[in-house]
Design an enzyme around this catalytic site. Structure first.
Site, PDB file in Angstrom:
ATOM      1  N   LEU A  39       0.852  -1.192   0.000  1.00 25.59           N
ATOM      2  CA  LEU A  39       0.000   0.000   0.000  1.00 25.59           C
ATOM      3  C   LEU A  39       0.893   1.249   0.000  1.00 25.59           C
ATOM      4  CD1 LEU A  39      -2.705  -1.106   2.604  1.00 25.59           C
ATOM      5  CD2 LEU A  39      -3.046  -0.785   0.137  1.00 25.59           C
ATOM      6  N   CYS A  43       4.495   6.819  -4.596  1.00 25.15           N
ATOM      7  CA  CYS A  43       4.836   7.904  -3.664  1.00 25.15           C
ATOM      8  C   CYS A  43       5.523   7.375  -2.407  1.00 25.15           C
ATOM      9  CB  CYS A  43       3.567   8.666  -3.287  1.00 25.15           C
ATOM     10  SG  CYS A  43       3.781   9.786  -1.917  1.00 25.15           S
ATOM     11  N   GLY A 116      -5.823  -6.028 -10.013  1.00 20.16           N
ATOM     12  CA  GLY A 116      -7.246  -5.778 -10.281  1.00 20.16           C
ATOM     13  C   GLY A 116      -7.515  -5.566 -11.757  1.00 20.16           C
ATOM     14  N   VAL A 185      12.040  16.925 -12.884  1.00 13.69           N
ATOM     15  CA  VAL A 185      11.997  16.882 -11.421  1.00 13.69           C
ATOM     16  C   VAL A 185      12.851  15.732 -10.869  1.00 13.69           C
ATOM     17  CG1 VAL A 185      10.463  16.778  -9.450  1.00 13.69           C
ATOM     18  CG2 VAL A 185       9.686  17.832 -11.537  1.00 13.69           C
ATOM     19  N   GLY A 269      10.345  11.202 -17.749  1.00 11.51           N
ATOM     20  CA  GLY A 269       8.887  11.264 -17.635  1.00 11.51           C
ATOM     21  C   GLY A 269       8.298   9.903 -17.284  1.00 11.51           C
ATOM     22  N   HIS A 441       9.570  36.721  12.613  1.00  7.62           N
ATOM     23  CA  HIS A 441      10.963  37.090  12.336  1.00  7.62           C
ATOM     24  C   HIS A 441      11.867  36.403  13.349  1.00  7.62           C
ATOM     25  CE1 HIS A 441      14.431  39.522  11.271  1.00  7.62           C
ATOM     26  NE2 HIS A 441      14.632  39.706  12.576  1.00  7.62           N
TER      27      HIS A 441
HETATM   28  P1  NAD Z   1       9.612  15.354 -16.027  1.00  8.86           P
HETATM   29  O1  NAD Z   1       8.567  15.430 -17.047  1.00  8.86           O
HETATM   30  O2  NAD Z   1       9.601  16.284 -14.862  1.00  8.86           O
HETATM   31  O3  NAD Z   1      11.064  15.558 -16.714  1.00  8.86           O
HETATM   32  C1  NAD Z   1      11.553  14.765 -17.759  1.00  8.86           C
HETATM   33  C2  NAD Z   1      12.634  15.557 -18.481  1.00  8.86           C
HETATM   34  O4  NAD Z   1      13.282  14.704 -19.410  1.00  8.86           O
HETATM   35  C3  NAD Z   1      12.068  16.726 -19.269  1.00  8.86           C
HETATM   36  O5  NAD Z   1      12.767  17.895 -18.921  1.00  8.86           O
HETATM   37  C4  NAD Z   1      12.293  16.321 -20.709  1.00  8.86           C
HETATM   38  O6  NAD Z   1      12.518  17.410 -21.559  1.00  8.86           O
HETATM   39  C5  NAD Z   1      13.512  15.427 -20.594  1.00  8.86           C
HETATM   40  N1  NAD Z   1      13.668  14.458 -21.665  1.00  8.86           N
HETATM   41  C6  NAD Z   1      12.713  13.663 -22.210  1.00  8.86           C
HETATM   42  N2  NAD Z   1      13.238  12.856 -23.150  1.00  8.86           N
HETATM   43  C7  NAD Z   1      14.570  13.128 -23.195  1.00  8.86           C
HETATM   44  C8  NAD Z   1      15.670  12.622 -23.948  1.00  8.86           C
HETATM   45  N3  NAD Z   1      15.498  11.655 -24.836  1.00  8.86           N
HETATM   46  N4  NAD Z   1      16.895  13.132 -23.719  1.00  8.86           N
HETATM   47  C9  NAD Z   1      17.081  14.135 -22.804  1.00  8.86           C
HETATM   48  N5  NAD Z   1      16.086  14.644 -22.075  1.00  8.86           N
HETATM   49  C10 NAD Z   1      14.848  14.145 -22.262  1.00  8.86           C
HETATM   50  O7  NAD Z   1       9.625  13.834 -15.579  1.00  8.86           O
HETATM   51  P2  NAD Z   1      10.373  13.092 -14.387  1.00  8.86           P
HETATM   52  O8  NAD Z   1      11.495  13.930 -13.858  1.00  8.86           O
HETATM   53  O9  NAD Z   1      10.669  11.741 -14.907  1.00  8.86           O
HETATM   54  O10 NAD Z   1       9.261  13.015 -13.274  1.00  8.86           O
HETATM   55  C11 NAD Z   1       8.050  12.298 -13.543  1.00  8.86           C
HETATM   56  C12 NAD Z   1       6.865  12.922 -12.844  1.00  8.86           C
HETATM   57  O11 NAD Z   1       6.953  12.721 -11.466  1.00  8.86           O
HETATM   58  C13 NAD Z   1       6.785  14.416 -13.090  1.00  8.86           C
HETATM   59  O12 NAD Z   1       5.527  14.722 -13.629  1.00  8.86           O
HETATM   60  C14 NAD Z   1       6.950  15.025 -11.746  1.00  8.86           C
HETATM   61  O13 NAD Z   1       6.065  16.100 -11.531  1.00  8.86           O
HETATM   62  C15 NAD Z   1       6.685  13.893 -10.779  1.00  8.86           C
HETATM   63  N6  NAD Z   1       7.595  14.030  -9.644  1.00  8.86           N
HETATM   64  C16 NAD Z   1       7.345  15.038  -8.756  1.00  8.86           C
HETATM   65  C17 NAD Z   1       8.204  15.222  -7.708  1.00  8.86           C
HETATM   66  C18 NAD Z   1       7.939  16.339  -6.757  1.00  8.86           C
HETATM   67  O14 NAD Z   1       6.846  16.897  -6.775  1.00  8.86           O
HETATM   68  N7  NAD Z   1       8.908  16.749  -5.938  1.00  8.86           N
HETATM   69  C19 NAD Z   1       9.328  14.433  -7.550  1.00  8.86           C
HETATM   70  C20 NAD Z   1       9.560  13.435  -8.486  1.00  8.86           C
HETATM   71  C21 NAD Z   1       8.686  13.255  -9.528  1.00  8.86           C
END
Ligand code: NAD
Length: 466
Positions: A39, A43, A116, A185, A269, A441
């Site tokens: 579970l 995240c 599921g 990110v 991504g 402050h």
């Molecule tokens: P992301 O979409 O934030 O970043 C992926 C990056 O990879 C982009 O900048 C993109 O331009 C680049 N990219 C894609 N293909 C590429 C290539 N072939 N060569 C070079 N660069 C390339 O995705 P992520 O960092 O994998 O994160 C996934 C998701 O998880 C995001 O939507 C993010 O918001 C979420 N996340 C959030 C947090 C947080 O809120 N602190 C932390 C981790 C992840």
């Protein structure tokens, strides 16, 4: 075959699904959550929480290395123990996963362990190799199956040399050097954490700047910080090919350069978990990018089937997934709620932290005449006390109406400070209203107040503008 009957069956026990389960039970529904893994979803098990536990260790190590600047003399330089850090992370995760089970017991949410699959508009079948197959009859179904790391064609993740962030969390030892593909990110959070732990880091990003989805000023300030940390960044660049190299991997970049590293992280991504869950069979429609299509009430095209969180492909965040879940539960039980993403903050746990809310300067300028205020952390007493003076707060307002449009922060505690601004954006406050609050402050959040004052040229801790 055993048969159970529910008001709501939720597929996926992540931050969208498990919280929806608890909320549904609170509202008197008979509810089940189907989850094939622990579970808490990505995240809790492979994302937000474990990475933040390791980042806390890495930052602690950094602070200890700088002990003398705080007036503390160590008898020998600090040494970190990666396996102990990993064990600490596991203990935190295990405790929190156990906490969800306790919450389920206390609220009366059934947890069905297994995969599921929707096998009818009112049926979810749970498949588990050991426990067998069972059908759950239900009035409503909520899909919260989430996402997984996306891959790049031609670059095969093998878990040895080419990794996702899931693998990094479980490494037995850290590499000496790493090549990170993607300065989003995940790429930037890991780049900073690994660099704090003395790993040599190179980041390759295909777009023109690091954190390309943040405000352009944020990227500029953040890239400066990467440079200070000696993290090499190649923007506007792709990895063309990977071959085994003397260090582990050898990557050829689109500009013609080469990077040698022990290991590589692919952070480009996420892909949506929509396969094998029976969507085609019941006719649930997808968006072009493969995510599930819903309206603002989380309804799919099928009356009693809802989708929440990453699998909707809207905003991929644990906390918006939780919000989605609340909306879906309300509507499944006869309500008519719509999601409200106004003022959702972005919180990025880099070093220093990055956070934002509302519109970027470029987006805001499309529809507004802007008034912008900035305040550097080096002008703040508390930042000096903490020895963390890098970064800045930028406040964007509408010149005519004074409405607060966006706030962008690079700096220590940015992920906490942003929430005051998030409430202000959510409630439609003006820049003056944000700045008129008497802040405590000395706190880092004063930088927000000062930047709001600077929108009107009245920040008392900034030199007079010429
Ligand atoms: P992301 O979409 O934030 O970043 C992926 C990056 O990879 C982009 O900048 C993109 O331009 C680049 N990219 C894609 N293909 C590429 C290539 N072939 N060569 C070079 N660069 C390339 O995705 P992520 O960092 O994998 O994160 C996934 C998701 O998880 C995001 O939507 C993010 O918001 C979420 N996340 C959030 C947090 C947080 O809120 N602190 C932390 C981790 C992840």
């Amino acid at each position: 075959m055993e048969i159970d009957k529910y008001n709501i069956v939720i597929i996926g026990g992540g931050p969208g699904g498990y919280t929806a389960g608890i909320r549904a039970a609170m509202k008197g529904a008979r509810v089940a959550v189907v989850e094939a893994d622990k579970l808490g979803g990505v995240c809790l098990n492979r994302g937000c929480i474990p990475s933040k536990a390791l980042i806390a260790s890495a930052e602690q190590y950094k602070r200890m290395k700088a002990a003398s600047s705080f007036g503390i003399n160590l008898s020998s330089p600090p040494v970190y123990d990666w396996l102990a850090m990993r064990a600490r992370k596991d203990k935190i995760v295990d405790g929190l996963v156990g906490g969800i089970s306790q919450l389920f017991k206390s609220h009366g949410v059934d947890h069905h362990f297994g995969f599921g699959k929707i096998t009818g508009q009112n049926e979810v079948t749970v498949v588990d190799e050991n426990r067998g197959t069972k059908a759950l009859k239900t009035d409503n179904i909520i899909i919260g199956t989430g996402s997984r790391s996306a891959s790049i064609p031609g670059i095969a993740v093998d878990g040895q040399r080419i990794l996702t962030s899931d693998h990094l969390l479980e490494l037995d030892q850290l590499p000496k050097s790493i090549l990170i593909i993607g300065a989003g990110v995940i790429g930037c959070e890991w780049a900073c954490m690994l660099s704090l732990l003395d790993v040599e880091v190179t980041v390759v990003e295909m777009l023109e700047r690091a954190l390309p989805f943040e405000d352009a000023t944020t990227s500029k300030l953040f890239e400066r910080e990467l440079k200070k940390m000696k993290i090499k960044l190649h923007t506007g660049t792709k990895v063309e090919s990977i071959t085994p190299g003397p260090e582990g991997v050898s990557a050829t970049l689109s500009g013609g350069g080469k990077v040698e590293a022990n290991q590589m992280l692919v952070a480009v991504g996420r892909a949506f978990n929509t396969e094998e869950i029976g969507l085609e069979e019941v006719g649930v429609k997808l968006n072009k990018n493969g995510s599930i299509k819903t309206d603002a009430g989380m309804r799919t095209n099928i009356d009693n089937i809802y989708a929440i969180g990453d699998v909707r492909g809207d905003i991929l965040l644990a906390y918006t997934a939780t919000h989605d879940g609340m909306v879906a539960v309300e509507n499944a039980l006869g309500g008519n709620l719509k999601r409200n993403y106004l003022g959702v903050p972005s919180v990025i746990f880099t070093h220093p932290e990055v956070a934002s809310v509302g519109l970027s300067e470029a987006k805001a300028a499309e529809k507004h005449e802007l008034a912008i205020g900035k305040f550097p952390l080096r002008a703040l007493g508390k930042a000096h006390a903490e020895n963390e003076i890098s970064g800045e707060v930028k406040v964007i307002g509408d010149k005519k109406t004074d409405k607060l449009l966006g706030v962008h922060i690079v700096g220590v505690h940015a992920t906490e400070v942003i929430h005051t601004a998030a409430l202000a954006v959510n409630r439609g406050l003006t820049v003056t209203q944000l700045g008129s609050l008497i802040f405590g402050h000395p706190v880092i959040s004063e930088s927000l107040m000062e930047a709001a004052h600077d929108v009107h040229g009245s920040a008392v801790h900034l030199a007079k503008k010429k």
